[in-house]
Design a protein around this motif. Structure first.
Motif, PDB file in Angstrom:
ATOM      1  N   LEU A  92       0.838  -1.086   0.123  1.00  0.00           N
ATOM      2  CA  LEU A  92       0.139   0.105   0.073  1.00  0.00           C
ATOM      3  C   LEU A  92       0.682   1.179  -0.139  1.00  0.00           C
ATOM      4  CD1 LEU A  92      -2.733  -1.002   2.590  1.00  0.00           C
ATOM      5  CD2 LEU A  92      -2.812  -1.361   0.073  1.00  0.00           C
ATOM      6  N   ALA A  93       1.943   1.497   0.655  1.00  0.00           N
ATOM      7  CA  ALA A  93       2.693   2.482   0.933  1.00  0.00           C
ATOM      8  C   ALA A  93       3.364   2.687  -0.172  1.00  0.00           C
ATOM      9  CB  ALA A  93       3.734   2.416   1.998  1.00  0.00           C
ATOM     10  N   ARG A  94       3.940   1.662  -0.995  1.00  0.00           N
ATOM     11  CA  ARG A  94       4.611   1.759  -2.222  1.00  0.00           C
ATOM     12  C   ARG A  94       3.616   2.226  -3.494  1.00  0.00           C
ATOM     13  NH1 ARG A  94       8.605   3.429  -5.308  1.00  0.00           N
ATOM     14  NH2 ARG A  94       9.240   1.969  -6.760  1.00  0.00           N
ATOM     15  N   ALA A  95       2.448   1.834  -3.433  1.00  0.00           N
ATOM     16  CA  ALA A  95       1.168   2.043  -4.316  1.00  0.00           C
ATOM     17  C   ALA A  95       1.122   3.451  -4.233  1.00  0.00           C
ATOM     18  CB  ALA A  95       0.012   1.380  -4.294  1.00  0.00           C
ATOM     19  N   ARG A  96       0.968   4.158  -2.990  1.00  0.00           N
ATOM     20  CA  ARG A  96       0.707   5.417  -2.857  1.00  0.00           C
ATOM     21  C   ARG A  96       1.848   6.262  -3.487  1.00  0.00           C
ATOM     22  NH1 ARG A  96      -1.010   8.018   2.911  1.00  0.00           N
ATOM     23  NH2 ARG A  96       1.162   7.443   3.359  1.00  0.00           N
ATOM     24  N   GLU A  97       2.872   5.767  -3.110  1.00  0.00           N
ATOM     25  CA  GLU A  97       4.186   6.635  -3.677  1.00  0.00           C
ATOM     26  C   GLU A  97       4.220   6.695  -5.275  1.00  0.00           C
ATOM     27  OE1 GLU A  97       9.263   6.123  -3.738  1.00  0.00           O
ATOM     28  OE2 GLU A  97       7.982   4.721  -2.270  1.00  0.00           O
ATOM     29  N   LEU A  98       3.848   5.500  -5.888  1.00  0.00           N
ATOM     30  CA  LEU A  98       3.820   5.545  -7.420  1.00  0.00           C
ATOM     31  C   LEU A  98       2.923   6.235  -7.737  1.00  0.00           C
ATOM     32  CD1 LEU A  98       4.745   1.893  -7.656  1.00  0.00           C
ATOM     33  CD2 LEU A  98       6.208   3.897  -8.488  1.00  0.00           C
ATOM     34  N   GLY A  99       1.570   6.083  -6.982  1.00  0.00           N
ATOM     35  CA  GLY A  99       0.243   6.889  -7.396  1.00  0.00           C
ATOM     36  C   GLY A  99       0.490   8.287  -7.494  1.00  0.00           C
ATOM     37  N   THR A 100       1.209   8.718  -6.578  1.00  0.00           N
ATOM     38  CA  THR A 100       1.394  10.342  -6.683  1.00  0.00           C
ATOM     39  C   THR A 100       2.019  10.928  -7.949  1.00  0.00           C
ATOM     40  OG1 THR A 100       1.659  10.446  -4.300  1.00  0.00           O
ATOM     41  CG2 THR A 100       2.615  12.245  -5.449  1.00  0.00           C
ATOM     42  N   GLU A 101       3.188  10.037  -8.384  1.00  0.00           N
ATOM     43  CA  GLU A 101       3.769  10.393  -9.631  1.00  0.00           C
ATOM     44  C   GLU A 101       2.837  10.200 -10.926  1.00  0.00           C
ATOM     45  OE1 GLU A 101       7.761   9.626 -12.221  1.00  0.00           O
ATOM     46  OE2 GLU A 101       7.552   8.823 -10.208  1.00  0.00           O
ATOM     47  N   LEU A 102       1.911   9.029 -10.748  1.00  0.00           N
ATOM     48  CA  LEU A 102       1.195   8.691 -11.782  1.00  0.00           C
ATOM     49  C   LEU A 102      -0.040   9.765 -11.920  1.00  0.00           C
ATOM     50  CD1 LEU A 102       0.018   6.618 -13.923  1.00  0.00           C
ATOM     51  CD2 LEU A 102      -1.365   5.364 -11.896  1.00  0.00           C
ATOM     52  N   SER A 103      -0.575  10.107 -10.827  1.00  0.00           N
ATOM     53  CA  SER A 103      -1.374  11.070 -10.702  1.00  0.00           C
ATOM     54  C   SER A 103      -0.884  12.658 -11.544  1.00  0.00           C
ATOM     55  CB  SER A 103      -1.877  11.417  -9.577  1.00  0.00           C
ATOM     56  OG  SER A 103      -2.941  12.559  -9.245  1.00  0.00           O
ATOM     57  N   THR A 104       0.249  12.844 -11.379  1.00  0.00           N
ATOM     58  CA  THR A 104       0.850  14.080 -11.933  1.00  0.00           C
ATOM     59  C   THR A 104       0.809  13.896 -13.341  1.00  0.00           C
ATOM     60  OG1 THR A 104       2.124  14.397  -9.843  1.00  0.00           O
ATOM     61  CG2 THR A 104       2.784  15.637 -12.014  1.00  0.00           C
ATOM     62  N   LEU A 105       1.319  12.639 -14.078  1.00  0.00           N
ATOM     63  CA  LEU A 105       1.242  12.355 -15.297  1.00  0.00           C
ATOM     64  C   LEU A 105      -0.201  12.259 -16.018  1.00  0.00           C
ATOM     65  CD1 LEU A 105       4.200   9.880 -15.698  1.00  0.00           C
ATOM     66  CD2 LEU A 105       3.966  12.086 -16.859  1.00  0.00           C
ATOM     67  N   ARG A 106      -0.932  11.896 -15.032  1.00  0.00           N
ATOM     68  CA  ARG A 106      -2.330  11.736 -15.638  1.00  0.00           C
ATOM     69  C   ARG A 106      -2.939  13.080 -16.005  1.00  0.00           C
ATOM     70  NH1 ARG A 106      -3.228   7.817 -19.124  1.00  0.00           N
ATOM     71  NH2 ARG A 106      -3.759   5.759 -17.963  1.00  0.00           N
ATOM     72  N   SER A 141     -11.267   7.908 -21.018  1.00  0.00           N
ATOM     73  CA  SER A 141     -12.250   8.335 -20.225  1.00  0.00           C
ATOM     74  C   SER A 141     -12.211   7.823 -19.021  1.00  0.00           C
ATOM     75  CB  SER A 141     -13.433   8.393 -20.899  1.00  0.00           C
ATOM     76  OG  SER A 141     -14.578   8.917 -20.003  1.00  0.00           O
ATOM     77  N   GLY A 142     -11.882   8.502 -17.796  1.00  0.00           N
ATOM     78  CA  GLY A 142     -12.217   7.920 -16.487  1.00  0.00           C
ATOM     79  C   GLY A 142     -10.963   7.492 -15.763  1.00  0.00           C
ATOM     80  N   ALA A 143      -9.821   7.500 -16.569  1.00  0.00           N
ATOM     81  CA  ALA A 143      -8.414   7.049 -16.189  1.00  0.00           C
ATOM     82  C   ALA A 143      -7.948   7.929 -14.978  1.00  0.00           C
ATOM     83  CB  ALA A 143      -7.341   6.844 -17.394  1.00  0.00           C
ATOM     84  N   ARG A 144      -8.216   9.208 -15.212  1.00  0.00           N
ATOM     85  CA  ARG A 144      -7.797  10.145 -14.077  1.00  0.00           C
ATOM     86  C   ARG A 144      -8.642   9.599 -12.903  1.00  0.00           C
ATOM     87  NH1 ARG A 144      -7.418  16.186 -16.202  1.00  0.00           N
ATOM     88  NH2 ARG A 144      -7.091  16.512 -13.962  1.00  0.00           N
ATOM     89  N   GLU A 145      -9.735   9.777 -13.031  1.00  0.00           N
ATOM     90  CA  GLU A 145     -10.724   9.276 -11.832  1.00  0.00           C
ATOM     91  C   GLU A 145     -10.492   8.313 -11.132  1.00  0.00           C
ATOM     92  OE1 GLU A 145     -11.537  10.400 -14.967  1.00  0.00           O
ATOM     93  OE2 GLU A 145     -12.548  12.454 -14.618  1.00  0.00           O
ATOM     94  N   ASP A 146      -9.998   7.325 -11.890  1.00  0.00           N
ATOM     95  CA  ASP A 146      -9.589   5.989 -11.355  1.00  0.00           C
ATOM     96  C   ASP A 146      -8.573   6.213 -10.466  1.00  0.00           C
ATOM     97  OD1 ASP A 146      -9.653   2.860 -11.349  1.00  0.00           O
ATOM     98  OD2 ASP A 146      -7.431   3.560 -11.965  1.00  0.00           O
TER      99      ASP A 146
END
Length: 393
Positions: free
Chosen positions: A353-367, A374-379
């Motif tokens: 979970l911690a690693r997923a949140r870390e990667l998700g932060t960067e993914l969110s920025t790229l998104r 459609s819906g990828a950013r919301e996911d």
């Protein structure tokens, strides 16, 4: 009782030098030195008996020179470990190792000239001297090494890594950490080349910002148990210019096919080594920020996913996307979109979970730049919210 005798083996000697300039700390080498010093000296050098001397944060180049001169005088095998930050004397344009009192204006007087090391070791018997280096360098110095305008070569076997240090890259002494771990845990000390190969594979460094010293990382280990043998989805081959020398001879004709075959057979380390070697070649040919380098980063991401490391795969695809965007490819370029989509796919398979949140932060920025379907950013936003709640104390 008569006893037979045979010539005694000369004892080995290890000299460990780690320095951090006072005004910056690109590598926490002084903190890593105890890990390497904890390895038995005989294991460090590869002899049945050896002694070791440490120089932690020396501040006087003449003191270091005296110690090197003493080490060079030993008759047995010698290992010299050097860690720290490379700088150049702007007057003579020569490489130096920054010492504890070195500043940009005092390089000539307070840093250790690298050629002093080579000069002191040149009279030793051939094949008896090894230099292991874990170094960082600012962009100008690093590029001069990549382009072979400067060199660390000398009358010794040279292994190690030089990492780029700039605003985007913060190097760490992971080569030293991996080296110490391998020497403490392997049942027998590997040969110099094999030890370097294993250390390079285990070190957590940024490939596009790392110059390997010594032979390119390879995979001398036996094949791992086979996994599901389905075709690896390797990104489409990128044509290589004719003047690019193949860095991995076994895969010179068709590296993508060699990678696919190795990964299908479960030899993921071999596949990764081939891809990393071609990435290094693309780096030298095209520069760190180029679609060619991004391509090989993405190939390594495919291998990581096949190996069962979705977090590493996600990280690599994110990195590939950033390299492409920085190289000038647009947010709607098919290869950029594919890299972000693949990172998104791998991210959902990260269970930590911690690693997923870390990667998700960067993914969110790229998104925000590469929205995707459609819906990828919301996911991404929904899963990040779930992860934040799950990780609440």
């Amino acid at each position: 009782m008569a006893t037979s005798t045979r010539p005694a083996e000369h004892p080995g000697y290890a000299l460990l030098i780690a320095a951090e300039p006072s005004v910056r700390h690109p590598l926490a080498v002084a903190a890593m030195l105890p890990q390497l010093a904890a390895v038995p000296p005989a294991r460090l050098v590869g002899t049945s008996y050896a002694s070791a001397v440490q120089l932690a944060n020396p501040d006087d180049p003449n003191t270091v020179l005296t110690t090197v001169r003493t080490a060079a005088a030993v008759e047995g095998p010698l290992l010299v470990y050097v860690a720290g930050h490379l700088v150049v004397d702007t007057r003579q344009h020569r490489l130096h190792l920054a010492l504890a009192r070195t500043t940009a204006r005092t390089v000539r007087y307070t840093a250790l000239p690298w050629h002093w090391l080579a000069t002191e070791l040149q009279h030793r018997a051939p094949g008896t001297t090894t230099v292991v280096a874990d170094l960082a360098a600012d962009p100008d110095v690093w590029q001069s090494l990549v382009q072979q305008e400067q060199a660390l070569d000398g009358p010794y076997a040279l292994y190690g890594a030089v990492q780029l240090h700039d605003r985007r890259h913060r190097p760490s002494p992971s080569y030293t950490h991996a080296l110490a771990h391998i020497l403490r845990t392997v049942p027998a000390r590997p040969t110099g080349d094999d030890l370097h190969h294993q250390t390079a594979r285990a070190a957590r460094v940024e490939p596009t910002a790392t110059l390997w010293l010594g032979p390119a990382p390879a995979n001398p280990s036996p094949p791992s148990p086979a996994v599901d043998a389905h075709q690896v989805d390797v990104p489409a081959p990128r044509p290589e210019p004719a003047q690019l020398t193949a860095p991995f001879p076994a895969a010179a004709e068709d590296p993508h096919r060699a990678i696919s075959e190795a990964s299908q057979a479960g030899r993921h380390a071999e596949a990764g080594a081939i891809a990393a070697a071609w990435e290094q070649a693309a780096l030298r040919q095209h520069g760190a920020i180029s679609p060619e380098v991004a391509h090989w980063i993405e190939v390594r991401a495919v291998i990581a996913l096949e190996e069962g490391a979705p977090d590493r795969a996600c990280e690599l695809w994110l990195r590939g996307a950033v390299v492409r965007l920085t190289a000038g490819q647009s947010e709607i370029h098919p290869e950029v979109a594919a890299a972000v989509d693949r990172a998104h796919y791998a991210w959902h398979r990260v269970s930590d979970l911690a690693r997923a949140r870390e990667l998700g932060t960067e993914l969110s920025t790229l998104r925000t730049q590469v929205p995707g379907k459609s819906g990828a950013r919301e996911d991404v936003q929904r899963r990040m919210a779930d992860l934040s709640r799950a990780l609440l104390p």
